[in-house]
Design a protein around this motif. Structure first.
Motif, PDB file in Angstrom:
ATOM      1  N   HIS A   1       0.847  -1.188   0.000  1.00 31.89           N
ATOM      2  CA  HIS A   1       0.000   0.000   0.000  1.00 31.89           C
ATOM      3  C   HIS A   1       0.885   1.240   0.000  1.00 31.89           C
ATOM      4  N   ILE A   2       0.492   2.241  -0.804  1.00 30.17           N
ATOM      5  CA  ILE A   2       1.140   3.549  -0.750  1.00 30.17           C
ATOM      6  C   ILE A   2       0.054   4.601  -0.564  1.00 30.17           C
ATOM      7  N   GLY A   3       0.430   5.748  -0.041  1.00 30.01           N
ATOM      8  CA  GLY A   3      -0.546   6.810   0.154  1.00 30.01           C
ATOM      9  C   GLY A   3       0.122   8.166   0.284  1.00 30.01           C
ATOM     10  N   GLY A   4      -0.663   9.193   0.016  1.00 29.32           N
ATOM     11  CA  GLY A   4      -0.204  10.563   0.172  1.00 29.32           C
ATOM     12  C   GLY A   4      -1.304  11.414   0.762  1.00 29.32           C
TER      13      GLY A   4
ATOM     14  N   THR B   1       2.675 -16.854  16.262  1.00 26.65           N
ATOM     15  CA  THR B   1       1.749 -17.999  16.225  1.00 26.65           C
ATOM     16  C   THR B   1       1.137 -18.220  14.847  1.00 26.65           C
ATOM     17  N   GLY B   2       1.597 -17.451  13.836  1.00 27.88           N
ATOM     18  CA  GLY B   2       1.235 -17.750  12.456  1.00 27.88           C
ATOM     19  C   GLY B   2       0.054 -17.000  11.881  1.00 27.88           C
ATOM     20  N   GLU B   3      -0.626 -16.160  12.678  1.00 26.06           N
ATOM     21  CA  GLU B   3      -1.768 -15.416  12.139  1.00 26.06           C
ATOM     22  C   GLU B   3      -1.304 -14.361  11.136  1.00 26.06           C
ATOM     23  N   HIS B   4      -2.252 -13.857  10.382  1.00 26.69           N
ATOM     24  CA  HIS B   4      -2.001 -12.852   9.346  1.00 26.69           C
ATOM     25  C   HIS B   4      -2.707 -11.553   9.732  1.00 26.69           C
ATOM     26  N   ARG B   5      -1.985 -10.435   9.646  1.00 27.65           N
ATOM     27  CA  ARG B   5      -2.629  -9.139   9.871  1.00 27.65           C
ATOM     28  C   ARG B   5      -3.247  -8.675   8.563  1.00 27.65           C
ATOM     29  N   PRO B   6      -4.575  -8.532   8.506  1.00 33.35           N
ATOM     30  CA  PRO B   6      -5.227  -8.212   7.233  1.00 33.35           C
ATOM     31  C   PRO B   6      -5.080  -6.739   6.865  1.00 33.35           C
ATOM     32  N   TYR B   7      -5.370  -6.446   5.618  1.00 36.26           N
ATOM     33  CA  TYR B   7      -5.402  -5.072   5.124  1.00 36.26           C
ATOM     34  C   TYR B   7      -6.851  -4.615   5.038  1.00 36.26           C
ATOM     35  N   ASN B   8      -7.150  -3.487   5.650  1.00 27.51           N
ATOM     36  CA  ASN B   8      -8.496  -2.917   5.640  1.00 27.51           C
ATOM     37  C   ASN B   8      -8.662  -2.081   4.368  1.00 27.51           C
ATOM     38  N   ARG B   9      -9.331  -2.625   3.386  1.00 25.47           N
ATOM     39  CA  ARG B   9      -9.438  -1.970   2.079  1.00 25.47           C
ATOM     40  C   ARG B   9     -10.371  -0.772   2.111  1.00 25.47           C
ATOM     41  N   LYS B  10     -11.284  -0.722   3.045  1.00 23.08           N
ATOM     42  CA  LYS B  10     -12.205   0.399   3.109  1.00 23.08           C
ATOM     43  C   LYS B  10     -11.560   1.637   3.724  1.00 23.08           C
ATOM     44  N   ALA B  11     -10.685   1.425   4.707  1.00 23.03           N
ATOM     45  CA  ALA B  11     -10.041   2.551   5.386  1.00 23.03           C
ATOM     46  C   ALA B  11      -8.635   2.823   4.880  1.00 23.03           C
ATOM     47  N   GLY B  12      -8.021   1.876   4.149  1.00 19.91           N
ATOM     48  CA  GLY B  12      -6.658   2.074   3.676  1.00 19.91           C
ATOM     49  C   GLY B  12      -5.635   2.022   4.793  1.00 19.91           C
ATOM     50  N   VAL B  13      -5.814   1.095   5.751  1.00 26.11           N
ATOM     51  CA  VAL B  13      -4.879   0.898   6.856  1.00 26.11           C
ATOM     52  C   VAL B  13      -4.766  -0.604   7.121  1.00 26.11           C
ATOM     53  N   LEU B  14      -3.777  -0.998   7.927  1.00 27.95           N
ATOM     54  CA  LEU B  14      -3.688  -2.381   8.359  1.00 27.95           C
ATOM     55  C   LEU B  14      -4.717  -2.639   9.450  1.00 27.95           C
ATOM     56  N   GLY B  15      -5.294  -3.855   9.441  1.00 29.98           N
ATOM     57  CA  GLY B  15      -6.417  -4.149  10.319  1.00 29.98           C
ATOM     58  C   GLY B  15      -6.023  -4.871  11.595  1.00 29.98           C
TER      59      GLY B  15
ATOM     60  N   GLY C   1       1.798 -12.832   4.945  1.00 29.83           N
ATOM     61  CA  GLY C   1       1.840 -13.910   5.909  1.00 29.83           C
ATOM     62  C   GLY C   1       1.760 -13.371   7.323  1.00 29.83           C
ATOM     63  N   SER C   2       2.700 -13.774   8.163  1.00 29.64           N
ATOM     64  CA  SER C   2       2.718 -13.315   9.551  1.00 29.64           C
ATOM     65  C   SER C   2       3.503 -12.023   9.733  1.00 29.64           C
ATOM     66  N   PHE C   3       4.059 -11.490   8.648  1.00 27.33           N
ATOM     67  CA  PHE C   3       4.860 -10.268   8.712  1.00 27.33           C
ATOM     68  C   PHE C   3       4.032  -9.070   8.249  1.00 27.33           C
ATOM     69  N   HIS C   4       4.229  -7.938   8.909  1.00 27.71           N
ATOM     70  CA  HIS C   4       3.618  -6.692   8.459  1.00 27.71           C
ATOM     71  C   HIS C   4       4.537  -5.540   8.811  1.00 27.71           C
ATOM     72  N   ALA C   5       4.459  -4.471   8.023  1.00 27.13           N
ATOM     73  CA  ALA C   5       5.312  -3.300   8.252  1.00 27.13           C
ATOM     74  C   ALA C   5       4.623  -2.071   7.700  1.00 27.13           C
ATOM     75  N   GLN C   6       4.986  -0.916   8.258  1.00 22.37           N
ATOM     76  CA  GLN C   6       4.473   0.348   7.736  1.00 22.37           C
ATOM     77  C   GLN C   6       5.417   1.476   8.113  1.00 22.37           C
TER      78      GLN C   6
ATOM     79  N   ALA D   1       3.416  11.186   3.466  1.00 24.65           N
ATOM     80  CA  ALA D   1       3.638  10.048   2.578  1.00 24.65           C
ATOM     81  C   ALA D   1       3.657   8.794   3.442  1.00 24.65           C
ATOM     82  N   GLU D   2       3.131   7.686   2.909  1.00 26.36           N
ATOM     83  CA  GLU D   2       3.019   6.472   3.709  1.00 26.36           C
ATOM     84  C   GLU D   2       3.211   5.231   2.851  1.00 26.36           C
ATOM     85  N   LEU D   3       3.684   4.179   3.497  1.00 25.18           N
ATOM     86  CA  LEU D   3       3.935   2.901   2.844  1.00 25.18           C
ATOM     87  C   LEU D   3       3.605   1.801   3.848  1.00 25.18           C
ATOM     88  N   ALA D   4       2.912   0.749   3.399  1.00 24.74           N
ATOM     89  CA  ALA D   4       2.566  -0.359   4.288  1.00 24.74           C
ATOM     90  C   ALA D   4       2.522  -1.649   3.504  1.00 24.74           C
ATOM     91  N   THR D   5       2.787  -2.754   4.197  1.00 21.69           N
ATOM     92  CA  THR D   5       2.706  -4.065   3.570  1.00 21.69           C
ATOM     93  C   THR D   5       2.332  -5.108   4.603  1.00 21.69           C
TER      94      THR D   5
END
Length: 465
Positions: free
Chosen positions: A264-267, A367-381, A332-337, A325-329
């Motif tokens: 995800h990218i944003g401005g 423990t293997g869970e995935h952090r989802p991406y919130n497509r409606k708000a444009g942020v990690l969920g 799997g079990s990894f997430h960053a922003q 400016a923003e960047l997020a990804t």
């Protein structure tokens, strides 16, 4: 007429049944057995004689045919015309959460001189109750109050929203304005106890109006808002007739695959013409304990809360501009922003000054869970455990790290420079309960007192509903 027909039918049946009983007794059947057989024949005859319209109703039909038994929305003037389509609006749902924090602070001598001798403490960082729902198919609302924030209680999200208009979703009231990845991430879903240092620049919650929308298939969001600035903790205007601002944000998913990997990218941009022609930027080192009424019992010279480590002081200002400016990804079990905020302040007297802040963070769910991406708000969920804590599970465990920087030095404004490095451990017991543990090392470059350090160990208990 119906009663007369029923009575005649009963007399006929009774007479027939009596004759049948007499015949059965003559045939050697006992009187009791004869009476039972006669009654069975009588019931069968009544069923055949009853109109079909009286037997077609099933138990599930009864509430709609006799609404007065299940609802007060009933027209008592006639049984033939009950009011069965009661409106489901207005609809209301109660929701809320609290965050109880505790912190232990260690400062070197130079840091105590620069900001004061900060005391260990505990506090309710937030304690909120809200009512939310819809008053029509396309009109929603939220009324939220915080009993932990200074003001006690204070207005938080207080708005109405008209959805699916030609201008998108239109929101009016007090709400978070569209700038800052961290600022627009719900406080219930933060990886760390506090947002990163660039949050200090944001106008955040102000009273105003916003139009926004999301193309979830394309992974795109947009928003544009106008607001009064600044407003107090009750949504009221502060200052003179001036005090206006606007903010806009655009985000886009630039990469995704079938395995749930998203980039995800944003401005964003915000223009502010502040009331009283003044702005001020300041921040604590990513841990916050509010000053309370008990401050009167604190000895002189001892901070009753975590004080700002960096502070521009009040700047006489015509206008200020914020660029983000923003960047997020998430993969799997990894997430960053990460995000960057740059502020340009046009002063009433003196040259234009600029300040900046940056934050970079990453997390991994052990423990293997995935952090989802919130497509409606444009942020990690939100992180949701696969197995809740209990007899059959340990919940979800996450480790995280972050670096943040806030530079408030420029020209004759010497607000200081603050760097923080944070390590985090999060335990998600279930979808609605978590414990957070943060170790924060703060590096302060104070223009007057030079370099100094502080170490903070903080923890939080949170539950929402």
């Amino acid at each position: 007429m119906f009663r007369q027909i029923t009575l005649m039918l009963f007399i006929t049946l009774y007479a027939g049944a009596s004759a049948t009983v007499q015949a059965q007794v003559t045939a050697g059947i006992t009187p009791c057995e004869a009476r039972i057989q006669a009654l069975e024949e009588e019931v069968a005859t009544l069923r055949q004689a009853t109109p079909a319209s009286m037997t077609s109703a099933t138990p599930t039909d009864l509430p709609s045919r006799h609404a007065s038994l299940w609802t007060s929305d009933y027209d008592s003037s006639t049984l033939d015309n009950p009011i069965v389509d009661a409106s489901k609006y207005p609809a209301v749902k109660m929701t809320g959460f609290f965050q109880a924090d505790a912190g232990w602070i260690h400062q070197n001598a130079a840091n105590r001189i620069a900001v004061g001798d900060i005391q260990d403490g505990a506090d309710f960082r937030r304690a909120r109750l809200a009512a939310t729902g819809d008053v029509a198919e396309n009109v929603g609302y939220m009324v939220e109050f915080d009993f932990g924030f200074p003001g006690r209680p204070s207005f938080m999200d207080v708005w109405l929203e008209v959805r699916d208009t030609r201008l998108g979703d239109v929101k009016v009231g007090q709400f978070r304005h569209p700038i800052g990845l961290g600022g627009l991430t719900s406080v219930k879903e933060l990886t760390f106890i506090e947002r990163g240092l660039p949050f200090a620049f944001l106008p955040f919650r102000q009273i105003g109006a916003m139009t926004s929308g999301a193309d979830e298939d394309a992974g795109r969001t947009w928003a544009l808002s106008g607001f009064r600035f600044p407003t107090d903790v009750f949504g009221g205007q502060i200052g003179d007739d001036g005090g206006y601002g606007l903010a806009t944000r655009l985000t886009q998913v630039v990469f995704e695959d079938a395995n749930g990997r998203v980039v995800h990218i944003g401005g964003a941009y915000s223009l502010i013409d502040p009331a009283n022609d003044a702005v001020r930027y300041r921040s604590q080192p990513e841990f916050f304990i509010a000053e309370t009424g008990g401050a009167a019992f604190v000895p002189a010279g001892v901070p009753s809360a975590v004080p700002p480590f960096v502070d521009t002081g009040v700047i006489a200002t015509k206008k200020s501009h914020l660029f983000g400016a923003e960047l997020a990804t998430t993969s799997g079990s990894f997430h960053a922003q990460s995000e960057f905020i740059h502020a340009i302040v046009n002063r009433n007297a003196g040259p234009t000054v600029s300040f900046s802040g940056v934050s970079v963070q990453a997390g991994y769910i052990l423990t293997g869970e995935h952090r989802p991406y919130n497509r409606k708000a444009g942020v990690l969920g939100r992180v949701v455990p696969t197995n809740d804590f209990g007899e059959c599970g340990c919940g979800a465990w996450e480790i995280a790290a972050r670096w943040s920087m806030l530079d408030l030095n420029n020209a004759d404004i010497r607000g200081g420079r603050l760097n923080t490095s944070t390590l985090g451990l999060n335990w998600y017991l279930n979808k609605f309960t978590k414990f957070q543990f943060n170790y924060i090392h703060a590096f302060l470059d104070n223009p007057v007192n030079g370099d100094s350090d502080a170490d903070i160990f903080a923890m939080r208990a949170q539950v929402d509903f």
